[in-house]
Design a protein around this motif. Sequence first.
Motif, mmCIF file in Angstrom:
data_model
loop_
_atom_site.group_PDB
_atom_site.id
_atom_site.type_symbol
_atom_site.label_atom_id
_atom_site.label_comp_id
_atom_site.label_asym_id
_atom_site.label_seq_id
_atom_site.Cartn_x
_atom_site.Cartn_y
_atom_site.Cartn_z
ATOM 1 N N ASP A 126 13.021 48.815 0.230
ATOM 2 C CA ASP A 126 11.700 47.943 0.233
ATOM 3 C C ASP A 126 11.467 47.967 1.815
ATOM 4 O OD1 ASP A 126 9.495 46.364 -0.046
ATOM 5 O OD2 ASP A 126 10.521 45.355 -1.766
ATOM 6 N N THR A 127 10.584 48.621 2.428
ATOM 7 C CA THR A 127 10.141 48.457 3.623
ATOM 8 C C THR A 127 9.243 47.245 3.868
ATOM 9 O OG1 THR A 127 8.819 50.103 3.756
ATOM 10 C CG2 THR A 127 10.945 50.831 4.431
ATOM 11 N N ALA A 128 8.548 46.814 2.955
ATOM 12 C CA ALA A 128 7.620 45.628 3.270
ATOM 13 C C ALA A 128 8.309 44.282 2.856
ATOM 14 C CB ALA A 128 6.551 45.928 1.981
ATOM 15 N N VAL A 129 9.111 44.292 1.875
ATOM 16 C CA VAL A 129 9.693 42.976 1.679
ATOM 17 C C VAL A 129 11.116 42.686 2.204
ATOM 18 C CG1 VAL A 129 10.366 41.266 -0.314
ATOM 19 C CG2 VAL A 129 8.254 42.341 -0.214
ATOM 20 N N GLY A 130 11.721 43.948 2.342
ATOM 21 C CA GLY A 130 13.132 43.549 2.737
ATOM 22 C C GLY A 130 14.069 43.989 1.507
ATOM 23 N N GLY A 131 15.311 44.409 1.696
ATOM 24 C CA GLY A 131 16.098 44.670 0.468
ATOM 25 C C GLY A 131 15.815 46.042 -0.029
ATOM 26 N N TYR A 132 16.320 45.949 -1.310
ATOM 27 C CA TYR A 132 16.040 47.161 -2.101
ATOM 28 C C TYR A 132 14.861 47.190 -3.253
ATOM 29 C CZ TYR A 132 20.595 48.459 0.095
ATOM 30 O OH TYR A 132 21.402 48.434 1.189
ATOM 31 N N VAL A 133 14.501 48.157 -3.671
ATOM 32 C CA VAL A 133 13.749 48.415 -5.091
ATOM 33 C C VAL A 133 14.875 49.168 -5.952
ATOM 34 C CG1 VAL A 133 11.903 49.531 -6.247
ATOM 35 C CG2 VAL A 133 11.474 48.502 -3.915
ATOM 36 N N ALA A 134 15.569 48.593 -6.702
ATOM 37 C CA ALA A 134 16.512 49.002 -7.381
ATOM 38 C C ALA A 134 16.160 49.666 -8.812
ATOM 39 C CB ALA A 134 17.527 48.241 -7.644
ATOM 40 N N GLN A 135 14.944 49.139 -9.268
ATOM 41 C CA GLN A 135 14.629 49.752 -10.494
ATOM 42 C C GLN A 135 13.929 50.829 -10.747
ATOM 43 O OE1 GLN A 135 14.057 46.658 -9.119
ATOM 44 N NE2 GLN A 135 15.532 45.254 -10.373
ATOM 45 N N LEU A 136 14.684 51.832 -10.499
ATOM 46 C CA LEU A 136 14.187 53.269 -10.771
ATOM 47 C C LEU A 136 14.720 53.833 -11.997
ATOM 48 C CD1 LEU A 136 14.154 52.947 -7.659
ATOM 49 C CD2 LEU A 136 14.882 55.253 -7.209
ATOM 50 N N ASP A 137 13.322 54.606 -12.648
ATOM 51 C CA ASP A 137 13.570 55.062 -14.003
ATOM 52 C C ASP A 137 14.604 56.067 -14.012
ATOM 53 O OD1 ASP A 137 12.157 55.358 -16.827
ATOM 54 O OD2 ASP A 137 12.748 57.259 -16.098
ATOM 55 N N GLU A 138 15.617 55.877 -14.960
ATOM 56 C CA GLU A 138 16.773 56.937 -14.978
ATOM 57 C C GLU A 138 16.475 58.274 -15.200
ATOM 58 O OE1 GLU A 138 18.384 55.840 -19.398
ATOM 59 O OE2 GLU A 138 19.608 55.081 -17.539
ATOM 60 N N ARG A 139 15.065 58.496 -15.708
ATOM 61 C CA ARG A 139 14.803 60.060 -16.325
ATOM 62 C C ARG A 139 14.208 60.827 -15.114
ATOM 63 N NH1 ARG A 139 10.975 57.613 -20.812
ATOM 64 N NH2 ARG A 139 10.647 56.192 -19.228
ATOM 65 N N ASN A 171 16.183 52.512 -20.867
ATOM 66 C CA ASN A 171 16.892 51.278 -20.093
ATOM 67 C C ASN A 171 16.320 50.832 -19.170
ATOM 68 O OD1 ASN A 171 19.087 52.055 -21.966
ATOM 69 N ND2 ASN A 171 19.438 53.871 -21.085
ATOM 70 N N HIS A 172 15.243 50.157 -19.230
ATOM 71 C CA HIS A 172 14.584 49.262 -17.946
ATOM 72 C C HIS A 172 15.115 47.992 -17.917
ATOM 73 C CE1 HIS A 172 11.089 52.166 -17.581
ATOM 74 N NE2 HIS A 172 12.155 52.677 -17.264
ATOM 75 N N GLY A 173 15.054 47.349 -16.997
ATOM 76 C CA GLY A 173 15.426 45.840 -16.685
ATOM 77 C C GLY A 173 15.749 45.542 -15.472
ATOM 78 N N PRO A 174 15.701 44.253 -15.002
ATOM 79 C CA PRO A 174 16.023 43.839 -13.642
ATOM 80 C C PRO A 174 17.591 43.853 -13.323
ATOM 81 C CG PRO A 174 15.814 41.861 -15.032
ATOM 82 C CD PRO A 174 15.342 43.224 -16.002
ATOM 83 N N ALA A 175 18.238 44.066 -14.310
ATOM 84 C CA ALA A 175 20.027 44.131 -14.094
ATOM 85 C C ALA A 175 20.444 45.679 -14.155
ATOM 86 C CB ALA A 175 20.414 43.057 -15.025
ATOM 87 N N VAL A 176 20.116 46.348 -13.020
ATOM 88 C CA VAL A 176 20.219 47.793 -13.176
ATOM 89 C C VAL A 176 21.590 48.152 -12.654
ATOM 90 C CG1 VAL A 176 17.774 48.240 -13.242
ATOM 91 C CG2 VAL A 176 18.961 47.894 -10.948
#
Length: 411
Positions: A27-40, A374-379
């Motif tokens: 995440d280059t805008a906010v910082g950190g990571y965008v961890a919620q990527l669809d597993e398919r 299998n979506h959700g914030p706790a990935v």
Amino acid sequence: MTVYRTRAGLRHRFRDVLNFYYPDCLDTAVGGYVAQLDERDGHVYDARTKHLVATARGVHNFSLGVLTDGPHWCDYAAEHGLRFLSTVHWDDERAGYDWLLDGRTPTDRTRYCYGHAFVLLAAARALQAGLPGARAELERAFGVLEEGFWEPDHGLYADRASPDWDLASYRGQNANMHTCEALIAAYEATGADRYLERAVTVADRFTRDVTAATDGLLWEHFTETWEPDRSYNADSPRHRFRPPGYQPGHHAEWAKLLALLATHRPEDWLLERAHDLFETAVDLGWDDEYGGLYYTVTADGEPIVPDKYGWVHAEAIGASALLCRADRETDRDSPAPLEWYDRLWAYASEHLINPRYGNWYERLARDHDRDGPNHGPAVEPGYHPLTNCWLGLRALEADGRSSFGPRAAER
């Protein structure tokens, strides 16, 4: 699956997982990571939520990439996440790391030992990878764990607290297991005996003392005085993170940790208990009809939740790899760990690994159907497969070998 007996095979699988997450996870805008990527297919389904564990696991994963001479971008990606972890997740007013953020705004400041353990793990691997600021973060995370969660009268860690550090009465296996893992990593990164001593204390206390009340099996949920709480979530057998019953995956994971501890502390009980827990995992957990390890079972192996989780099989692979190495070093005549190593990789390759991208699916039904994305914030952003591929590589390197199994002269 003899290809995964080799360094080349393990490195290939390791890089596939890293490549699935990079660069979309940054995440280059906010910082950190965008961890919620669809597993398919890898599309981002939630660009806002920042979960403490996902952030810490991202730092850990890219640090392992540095340690394995992975892609050149691993160093930058790990440092990018560590900076966010140490500033935005950190609550300077109350001390401790915030659990959930919306962008950079805290939405859940509950203090979880589990989350703080992953910060310690991330900082330890970042220190090994040579990232600036990692040592300070390691020491800060350990200080919070000691001051906020450690209970010397029990020799174990409490589970969670309010933002103002009022401890909840619940005590749990999982937080202590991952704290033990993080303490081993902290010792490996620093050489400081206090981390190893604490890891051995937690492992001994939980896997030998506490389990005496459940005939050596690992129960998950406990009262404030560390008595098994058999009623916890009894009406929610499919609870995603705290289900009732015994988890074969956690038996395998503890076997892995005890085998790791045995490389630093040559005490006979560590490997004996590691073998016992691994054998329990596969004896109770293996599905003879469909293959794979169940998620939760009763004490006699009857499935409660028969679903097949990716992390369970990754942990069993790591445990079997370390037990293969340990058996060779101690001249133990047991082909079982190597046989299970091959069987687990074959199962994962057929059912759990995305054939297009190489990432691992979180969960399948017993018969391997996928009932949702299998979506959700706790990935689970690749932490389990990356960790256990890396441990397999370490096991080979420590033994000066290019593959598991007998040397050519012994075949």
